[in-house]
Design an enzyme around this catalytic site. Sequence first.
Site, PDB file in Angstrom:
ATOM      1  N   CYS A   1      20.479   8.899  22.190  1.00 45.92           N
ATOM      2  CA  CYS A   1      20.823   9.722  23.356  1.00 45.92           C
ATOM      3  C   CYS A   1      20.868   8.912  24.654  1.00 45.92           C
ATOM      4  O   CYS A   1      21.309   9.418  25.677  1.00 45.92           O
ATOM      5  CB  CYS A   1      19.843  10.882  23.479  1.00 45.92           C
ATOM      6  SG  CYS A   1      19.824  11.895  21.992  1.00 45.92           S
TER       7      CYS A   1
ATOM      8  N   HIS B   1      20.271  13.424  30.408  1.00 50.66           N
ATOM      9  CA  HIS B   1      20.668  13.732  29.030  1.00 50.66           C
ATOM     10  C   HIS B   1      20.306  15.189  28.751  1.00 50.66           C
ATOM     11  O   HIS B   1      19.179  15.625  29.019  1.00 50.66           O
ATOM     12  CB  HIS B   1      19.953  12.786  28.076  1.00 50.66           C
ATOM     13  CG  HIS B   1      19.986  13.243  26.669  1.00 50.66           C
ATOM     14  ND1 HIS B   1      21.173  13.591  26.041  1.00 50.66           N
ATOM     15  CD2 HIS B   1      18.989  13.455  25.753  1.00 50.66           C
ATOM     16  CE1 HIS B   1      20.895  13.987  24.805  1.00 50.66           C
ATOM     17  NE2 HIS B   1      19.598  13.914  24.609  1.00 50.66           N
TER      18      HIS B   1
ATOM     19  N   ASN C   1      22.152  19.778  22.426  1.00 54.54           N
ATOM     20  CA  ASN C   1      21.962  18.346  22.654  1.00 54.54           C
ATOM     21  C   ASN C   1      23.046  17.593  21.875  1.00 54.54           C
ATOM     22  O   ASN C   1      23.006  17.554  20.644  1.00 54.54           O
ATOM     23  CB  ASN C   1      20.554  17.968  22.169  1.00 54.54           C
ATOM     24  CG  ASN C   1      20.281  16.481  22.281  1.00 54.54           C
ATOM     25  OD1 ASN C   1      21.187  15.668  22.448  1.00 54.54           O
ATOM     26  ND2 ASN C   1      19.008  16.121  22.175  1.00 54.54           N
TER      27      ASN C   1
HETATM   28  N1  COA Z   1      12.125  29.285  15.808  1.00 56.35           N
HETATM   29  C1  COA Z   1      10.941  29.918  15.787  1.00 56.35           C
HETATM   30  N2  COA Z   1       9.775  29.267  15.712  1.00 56.35           N
HETATM   31  C2  COA Z   1       9.817  27.926  15.661  1.00 56.35           C
HETATM   32  C3  COA Z   1      11.027  27.201  15.682  1.00 56.35           C
HETATM   33  C4  COA Z   1      12.208  27.938  15.741  1.00 56.35           C
HETATM   34  N3  COA Z   1      13.411  27.348  15.764  1.00 56.35           N
HETATM   35  N4  COA Z   1      10.741  25.883  15.622  1.00 56.35           N
HETATM   36  C5  COA Z   1       9.413  25.760  15.573  1.00 56.35           C
HETATM   37  N5  COA Z   1       8.846  27.010  15.590  1.00 56.35           N
HETATM   38  C6  COA Z   1       7.440  27.373  15.545  1.00 56.35           C
HETATM   39  C7  COA Z   1       6.571  26.290  14.955  1.00 56.35           C
HETATM   40  O1  COA Z   1       6.553  26.368  13.554  1.00 56.35           O
HETATM   41  C8  COA Z   1       5.247  26.600  15.590  1.00 56.35           C
HETATM   42  O2  COA Z   1       4.666  27.644  14.864  1.00 56.35           O
HETATM   43  P1  COA Z   1       3.073  27.647  14.605  1.00 56.35           P
HETATM   44  O3  COA Z   1       2.443  27.728  15.953  1.00 56.35           O
HETATM   45  O4  COA Z   1       2.883  28.874  13.774  1.00 56.35           O
HETATM   46  O5  COA Z   1       2.799  26.368  13.898  1.00 56.35           O
HETATM   47  C9  COA Z   1       5.595  27.153  16.958  1.00 56.35           C
HETATM   48  O6  COA Z   1       6.976  27.558  16.880  1.00 56.35           O
HETATM   49  C10 COA Z   1       5.444  26.154  18.061  1.00 56.35           C
HETATM   50  O7  COA Z   1       6.083  24.981  17.641  1.00 56.35           O
HETATM   51  P2  COA Z   1       6.124  23.744  18.563  1.00 56.35           P
HETATM   52  O8  COA Z   1       6.753  22.592  17.844  1.00 56.35           O
HETATM   53  O9  COA Z   1       4.772  23.532  19.171  1.00 56.35           O
HETATM   54  O10 COA Z   1       7.123  24.254  19.701  1.00 56.35           O
HETATM   55  P3  COA Z   1       7.435  23.618  21.052  1.00 56.35           P
HETATM   56  O11 COA Z   1       7.035  24.505  22.145  1.00 56.35           O
HETATM   57  O12 COA Z   1       6.984  22.173  21.133  1.00 56.35           O
HETATM   58  O13 COA Z   1       9.032  23.596  21.027  1.00 56.35           O
HETATM   59  C11 COA Z   1      10.827  22.051  20.698  1.00 56.35           C
HETATM   60  C12 COA Z   1       9.705  22.850  20.036  1.00 56.35           C
HETATM   61  C13 COA Z   1      11.521  21.236  19.620  1.00 56.35           C
HETATM   62  C14 COA Z   1      11.797  23.030  21.327  1.00 56.35           C
HETATM   63  C15 COA Z   1      10.195  21.137  21.785  1.00 56.35           C
HETATM   64  O14 COA Z   1       9.119  20.428  21.251  1.00 56.35           O
HETATM   65  C16 COA Z   1      11.201  20.178  22.342  1.00 56.35           C
HETATM   66  O15 COA Z   1      12.163  20.555  22.949  1.00 56.35           O
HETATM   67  N6  COA Z   1      10.941  18.852  22.191  1.00 56.35           N
HETATM   68  C17 COA Z   1      11.873  17.852  22.626  1.00 56.35           C
HETATM   69  C18 COA Z   1      12.936  17.681  21.586  1.00 56.35           C
HETATM   70  C19 COA Z   1      14.109  16.908  22.077  1.00 56.35           C
HETATM   71  O16 COA Z   1      14.584  17.121  23.164  1.00 56.35           O
HETATM   72  N7  COA Z   1      14.593  16.009  21.226  1.00 56.35           N
HETATM   73  C20 COA Z   1      15.732  15.226  21.489  1.00 56.35           C
HETATM   74  C21 COA Z   1      15.446  14.206  22.505  1.00 56.35           C
HETATM   75  S1  COA Z   1      16.800  13.194  22.721  1.00 56.35           S
END
Ligand code: COA
Length: 336
Positions: A118, A260, A290
Amino acid sequence: MKSFMTQGAKILSTGSAVPDYSLSNNQISEIVQTSDEWIVTRTGIKERRLLTGVNQSIVDLAVLASIKALDKISMNPSEIDLIILATSTPNDLFGSASQVQSKIGAINAVAFDLTAACSGFVLGIVTASQFLQNGSYRNILVIGADTLSKWIDWSDRSTCILFGDAAGATIIQACSKENNSILNFQLNTDGHYANYLSILYDHKNAFNPFLNLYQGAFRYLSMNGKEVYKFAVSQVPLSILKCINSLNISIHDIDWLLLHQANERILTAVAEKLSINTSKIISNLSKYGNTSAASIPLALDEALQTKKISNNDIIVVSGFGAGLTWGTVIIKWNEF
Ligand code: COA
């Protein structure tokens, strides 16, 4: 950064391309356990475009975006000296840039791929500006293009909601030092955390017992979302600060923050950490998700089409992602 600038570099034109097929959050909720509400709240993404055609690849999107950029300024492709294709999803491991070169008829251009996930487009712009500012080349086509939908595990709800496919292209031209618009850059890599976001080569998949060697296959994208989030909101503001401080400009001089397009919460958190008004954030990720290396040139192209950006505006552009890689380039917009 030491500068050996003999001439300037400026962005002359932009173009972008996205696939026709759009996948909404509600459609994803029919594949995995999720909801539109969860995805929008956590990411800001509402839909994404996916490349679905059997014979379509990254090259088709990159070619379309490039032709749009060329047509905008009526430039003959033979005037392009170098093509840099920033992509992590080539349709040929040897590189896809040469296919773009041939398809757009850039018969005089050297062409190579640049793999930096990215951050690829930021690294592409910085690489191009070096060739231009030291006088090696006159016209460079920098493309950011990715089709991560091909490498996503569509049963993994933590990643499949995030990504989309797209391409964005810019033509950067040498100019006088006074008109230089690629003002400064700041780049970083930290391989200690490569495992936070990867599409790994999988040696278990194809063992050749006669030669006792493993052959090529890749796994699906894997990501530690929480750690990537923390990395982005902590490191990107530092990169921006280093970049603007060494240029002797202040936060108040920034007209646009073009990050990004990973997650709306990351964009807002970075702006807030820097005390940049959130109205200065350029964001189109609700429509595309993304799109990896394509996200910045796609958003730039849209912002120009909607006349958001004016002459002499200062745009802070930052990329971040797998590697881990991250970096900033500061652009003073010169109207083309
Ligand atoms: N729908 C519903 N629930 C979901 C889910 C989805 N698509 N994806 C994960 N969950 C659940 C998880 O299983 C977890 O459940 P639990 O508490 O029962 O274990 C809960 O939601 C929280 O998950 P978590 O991973 O802590 O969520 P988060 O708040 O960190 O959000 C992202 C997840 C991926 C949205 C976030 O971490 C993020 O945006 N990270 C950056 C990713 C990114 O930008 N990557 C590319 C960079 S170039």
